[in-house]
Design a protein around this motif. Structure first.
Motif, short mmCIF file in Angstrom:
data_model
loop_
_atom_site.label_atom_id
_atom_site.label_comp_id
_atom_site.label_asym_id
_atom_site.label_seq_id
_atom_site.Cartn_x
_atom_site.Cartn_y
_atom_site.Cartn_z
N ARG A 352 0.80 -1.22 0.00
CA ARG A 352 0.00 0.00 0.00
C ARG A 352 0.85 1.28 0.00
NH1 ARG A 352 -3.05 -1.87 -2.36
NH2 ARG A 352 -5.04 -2.84 -1.83
N ARG A 353 2.09 1.19 0.43
CA ARG A 353 2.92 2.40 0.50
C ARG A 353 4.39 2.02 0.30
NH1 ARG A 353 2.34 7.60 2.52
NH2 ARG A 353 4.29 8.59 3.19
N VAL A 354 5.11 2.87 -0.39
CA VAL A 354 6.54 2.68 -0.60
C VAL A 354 7.25 3.98 -0.23
CG1 VAL A 354 8.36 2.19 -2.25
CG2 VAL A 354 6.17 1.02 -2.46
N ASP A 355 8.09 3.92 0.80
CA ASP A 355 8.93 5.06 1.18
C ASP A 355 10.37 4.75 0.79
OD1 ASP A 355 7.11 6.90 2.86
OD2 ASP A 355 6.73 4.91 3.69
N VAL A 356 11.03 5.71 0.17
CA VAL A 356 12.39 5.48 -0.33
C VAL A 356 13.34 6.49 0.29
CG1 VAL A 356 11.57 4.51 -2.51
CG2 VAL A 356 12.04 6.97 -2.35
N GLU A 357 14.58 6.06 0.45
CA GLU A 357 15.65 6.93 0.93
C GLU A 357 16.93 6.54 0.21
OE1 GLU A 357 17.75 8.48 5.07
OE2 GLU A 357 16.64 6.60 5.06
N LEU A 366 19.45 10.17 -8.55
CA LEU A 366 18.75 9.03 -9.14
C LEU A 366 17.43 8.71 -8.45
CD1 LEU A 366 21.78 6.59 -9.68
CD2 LEU A 366 20.70 8.10 -11.36
N VAL A 367 16.84 9.69 -7.82
CA VAL A 367 15.61 9.44 -7.06
C VAL A 367 14.52 8.86 -7.96
CG1 VAL A 367 13.75 10.50 -5.73
CG2 VAL A 367 16.12 11.21 -5.34
N LYS A 368 14.25 9.50 -9.08
CA LYS A 368 13.17 9.03 -9.95
C LYS A 368 13.46 7.66 -10.56
CE LYS A 368 10.95 13.38 -11.17
NZ LYS A 368 10.56 14.30 -12.29
N PRO A 369 14.61 7.49 -11.22
CA PRO A 369 14.84 6.18 -11.84
C PRO A 369 14.89 5.03 -10.85
CG PRO A 369 16.80 7.56 -12.01
CD PRO A 369 15.69 8.44 -11.57
N ILE A 401 -1.02 2.40 -4.66
CA ILE A 401 0.26 2.40 -3.95
C ILE A 401 0.77 3.85 -3.85
CG2 ILE A 401 2.64 1.61 -3.97
CD1 ILE A 401 1.73 -0.85 -5.52
N GLN A 402 0.98 4.31 -2.65
CA GLN A 402 1.52 5.65 -2.42
C GLN A 402 3.03 5.60 -2.37
OE1 GLN A 402 -0.31 7.57 0.95
NE2 GLN A 402 -2.29 6.60 0.57
N ILE A 403 3.67 6.59 -2.97
CA ILE A 403 5.13 6.63 -3.01
C ILE A 403 5.59 7.96 -2.43
CG2 ILE A 403 7.17 6.51 -4.49
CD1 ILE A 403 4.24 5.35 -6.22
N SER A 404 6.59 7.92 -1.58
CA SER A 404 7.14 9.16 -1.04
C SER A 404 8.61 8.97 -0.70
CB SER A 404 6.38 9.61 0.22
OG SER A 404 6.58 8.70 1.27
N GLN A 405 9.32 10.09 -0.64
CA GLN A 405 10.72 10.08 -0.25
C GLN A 405 10.81 10.41 1.23
OE1 GLN A 405 13.12 12.60 -2.70
NE2 GLN A 405 15.07 11.84 -1.91
N ASN A 416 27.19 4.68 -0.37
CA ASN A 416 26.03 4.85 -1.24
C ASN A 416 25.03 3.75 -0.90
OD1 ASN A 416 26.87 7.04 -3.35
ND2 ASN A 416 28.63 5.66 -3.21
N LEU A 417 23.82 4.14 -0.53
CA LEU A 417 22.85 3.17 -0.04
C LEU A 417 21.47 3.45 -0.60
CD1 LEU A 417 22.88 0.74 1.99
CD2 LEU A 417 21.87 2.33 3.65
N VAL A 418 20.84 2.40 -1.11
CA VAL A 418 19.46 2.45 -1.58
C VAL A 418 18.60 1.77 -0.52
CG1 VAL A 418 17.85 1.69 -3.36
CG2 VAL A 418 20.16 2.39 -3.99
N SER A 419 17.66 2.50 0.07
CA SER A 419 16.84 1.97 1.15
C SER A 419 15.37 2.20 0.84
CB SER A 419 17.17 2.64 2.48
OG SER A 419 18.54 2.54 2.78
N CYS A 420 14.52 1.31 1.36
CA CYS A 420 13.09 1.47 1.18
C CYS A 420 12.35 0.85 2.37
CB CYS A 420 12.61 0.83 -0.13
SG CYS A 420 12.79 -0.97 -0.17
N GLN A 421 11.15 1.33 2.57
CA GLN A 421 10.25 0.75 3.56
C GLN A 421 8.92 0.47 2.88
OE1 GLN A 421 9.88 2.11 7.85
NE2 GLN A 421 7.95 2.89 7.06
N ILE A 422 8.55 -0.79 2.81
CA ILE A 422 7.32 -1.22 2.15
C ILE A 422 6.26 -1.44 3.22
CG2 ILE A 422 6.31 -2.88 0.55
CD1 ILE A 422 8.74 -1.42 -0.60
N THR A 423 5.14 -0.75 3.12
CA THR A 423 4.04 -0.92 4.07
C THR A 423 2.93 -1.72 3.41
OG1 THR A 423 4.56 1.21 5.08
CG2 THR A 423 2.41 0.26 5.58
#
Length: 532
Positions: A352-357, A366-369, A401-405, A416-423
């Motif tokens: 339902r939600r994807v938060d990215v960092e 590279l936030v968008k890609p 699905i909601q997406i936010s930074q 350099n780290l790609v992180s996410c939180q999937i709700t």
């Protein structure tokens, strides 16, 4: 090896056609640029190369079930339903700037033709009349005059340099250009009203967008200096042709140079045939050199996009001009996509939600890609080949699905780290982090509170278990008894004697019955099979 069928509905140079002919994975079909011919041939096409004279909309795309790429020759995107193409996952690529010199030089040709009354003098002599009234036929010099450029992109800059060489003063209006982006300080950025008030020549060089379509109205023409000359080699929909024609007839404009029209061919344009109007049939980019460059560039772009090796000048993909090249971004995008696939595998309910960092110098731009790649990884196991980098955000939005930074995810400390939180739908959260080894190999280094390090590739088994003696031996024995070879084993645990998360890389997929037997073991909390 995949094979691709390319439909060509425009003129391309022999050299560019040879590129297609030499490609072992490509077949081609050349048709005239009319709707019936294009529609019938689209049925089997993977790519379409065309100009603006081919209108591409939903009804046409209904016949293009295999279409993956649309290549537009030139910078213009008029008559192309971008939303329809994006929703279908079709890549749209064009060739901005390739014809900038040709279009810029044609602008100068129109300026000189207007200022020196070249067409009138030519026709007079052709009809047998020598100039008897030299005063009436007198032209004007460019030196000392002021030209105002509306739009200061590639073509506008070409025109500016050539006008400066003629001794003209150059003003420019472009709300998206700042003073530090103007290399030649002889070009003065001003507001639109000041440009119109001061300029002897006004030349339009903006792309057609929702903002610029119809922007040059009768009101703007009225603000121009009386006796000024107006030029348009950009796009016919940017100005009001009737208002321009009226200003010429009433003498407010001394002349108009036009190469583009509201409708082409311009059978009903009020500008055709008017005195003091120099009109050409959309030939601004029609030079031998520009045709060669445009043809070869669009062919190579289309081939690269079909093969997935590069995505230059894709207008509906999250890469901005001047940003990180695709070749440099690709390893991080693969990492993000694989992280999305692993997250989907671990999800017991709908996302339902994807938060990215994204942290680090290499991923700052590279936030968008990366976000799009993450969404593609999440959605592909459900939607298959329907989802790609183009339509992943659209399909995610359709599924709510909601997406936010975000900032402050509790993940490891890497350069350099790609992180996410999937709700998930039930409120459960899955936190994941990954990085690259040697700037190229994707590694997932954290899932929730479990620190680990594995390459998300090949046949994998992800299992949650209890931290107790004998787990490794019992799982290894089960695999050995069923001839399943373990290539690597990575385990992370939150605390001694608590819970663990293990990722096994296998030489082949674990069979259904073995997976089910594993799930029945008393030390197993969950087990998932995955292939990337």
């Amino acid at each position: 090896m995949s094979s691709y069928h390319v439909l060509i509905a425009t003129d391309l140079t022999p050299d560019s056609l040879q590129i297609l002919k030499d490609a072992p994975d490509v077949t081609t079909n050349i048709v005239p640029p009319n709707l019936p011919a294009v529609r019938d041939a689209l049925v089997s096409a993977h790519a379409l190369i065309a100009r603006e004279d081919v209108r591409i909309d939903n009804p046409l795309l209904d016949h293009a079930s295999h279409l993956k790429v649309i290549g537009r020759v030139g910078a213009g995107l008029g008559g192309l339903d971008m939303e329809a193409a994006t929703g279908r996952g079709i890549i749209v690529t064009n060739t901005p700037g390739t014809n900038a010199v040709a279009a810029g030089e044609h602008t100068l040709a129109l300026i000189l033709a207007l200022s020196r009354r070249v067409i009138t003098a030519h026709n007079s002599l052709k009809e047998g009349y020598w100039l008897l009234d030299r005063a009436r036929q007198a032209g004007t010099q460019l030196e000392g005059k002021t030209i105002g450029l509306i739009g200061f992109g590639r073509v506008g800059r070409v025109v500016a340099q050539r006008c400066l060489a003629f001794g003209m003063s150059v003003l420019a209006y472009d709300p998206y250009v700042t003073e530090d982006q103007v290399n030649d300080k002889r070009v003065l950025l001003v507001g639109l009203n000041e440009l119109l008030r001061r300029s002897d020549f006004v030349s339009i060089h903006v792309a057609v967008t929702s903002e610029t379509r119809g922007m040059f109205t009768a009101d703007l023409i009225a603000r121009m200096k009386p006796g000024a000359r107006l030029l348009n080699v950009a796009h016919g929909s940017i100005w009001d042709e009737e208002a321009v024609a009226k200003a010429v007839k009433e003498g407010h404009l001394a002349g108009v140079g036009v190469d583009v029209y509201r409708e082409e061919p311009p059978y009903n344009s009020p500008l055709i045939g008017l005195d003091n109007v120099v009109h050409t049939p959309h030939i601004g980019d029609n030079t031998i050199e520009a045709a060669q460059d445009l043809s070869c560039q669009i062919v190579t772009q289309v081939l690269d996009a079909l093969r997935g090796t590069d995505y230059r000048y894709v207008v509906n993909m999250p890469f901005m001009p001047g940003g990180t090249p695709y070749e440099a971004a690709r390893p991080y995008m693969q990492l993000a996509e694989h992280m999305g696939t692993v997250a989907h595998t671990l999800s017991r309910y709908a996302v339902r939600r994807v938060d990215v960092e994204y942290r680090g110098e290499e991923v700052d731009g590279l936030v968008k890609p990366l976000t799009v790649a993450l969404l593609k990884g999440i959605l592909t196991p459900v939607l298959g080949e329907k989802v790609n980098y183009i339509n992943a955000p659209v399909l995610a939005a359709e599924r709510g699905i909601q997406i936010s930074q975000t900032k402050g995810l509790r993940t490891g400390d890497y350069a350099n780290l790609v992180s996410c939180q999937i709700t998930l739908e039930d409120g459960e959260e899955i936190v994941m982090a990954g990085t690259l080894l040697d700037h190229k190999e994707p590694h997932i280094v954290q899932i929730n509170e479990y620190r680990m390090n594995f390459v998300p590739q090949g046949h994998m088994l992800i299992m949650g278990s209890y931290d107790q003696p004998g787990v490794i031996g019992r799982v290894g024995t089960l695999m050995a008894d069923n001839s399943v070879n373990i290539a690597s084993w990575q385990t992370g645990r939150a605390e001694p004697g608590g819970q663990t998360l293990t990722v096994l890389t296998l030489d082949e997929a674990i069979p259904d019955d073995v997976l089910e037997e594993l799930r029945q073991q008393d030390f197993i909390r969950h087990a998932h099979r995955l292939e990337i």
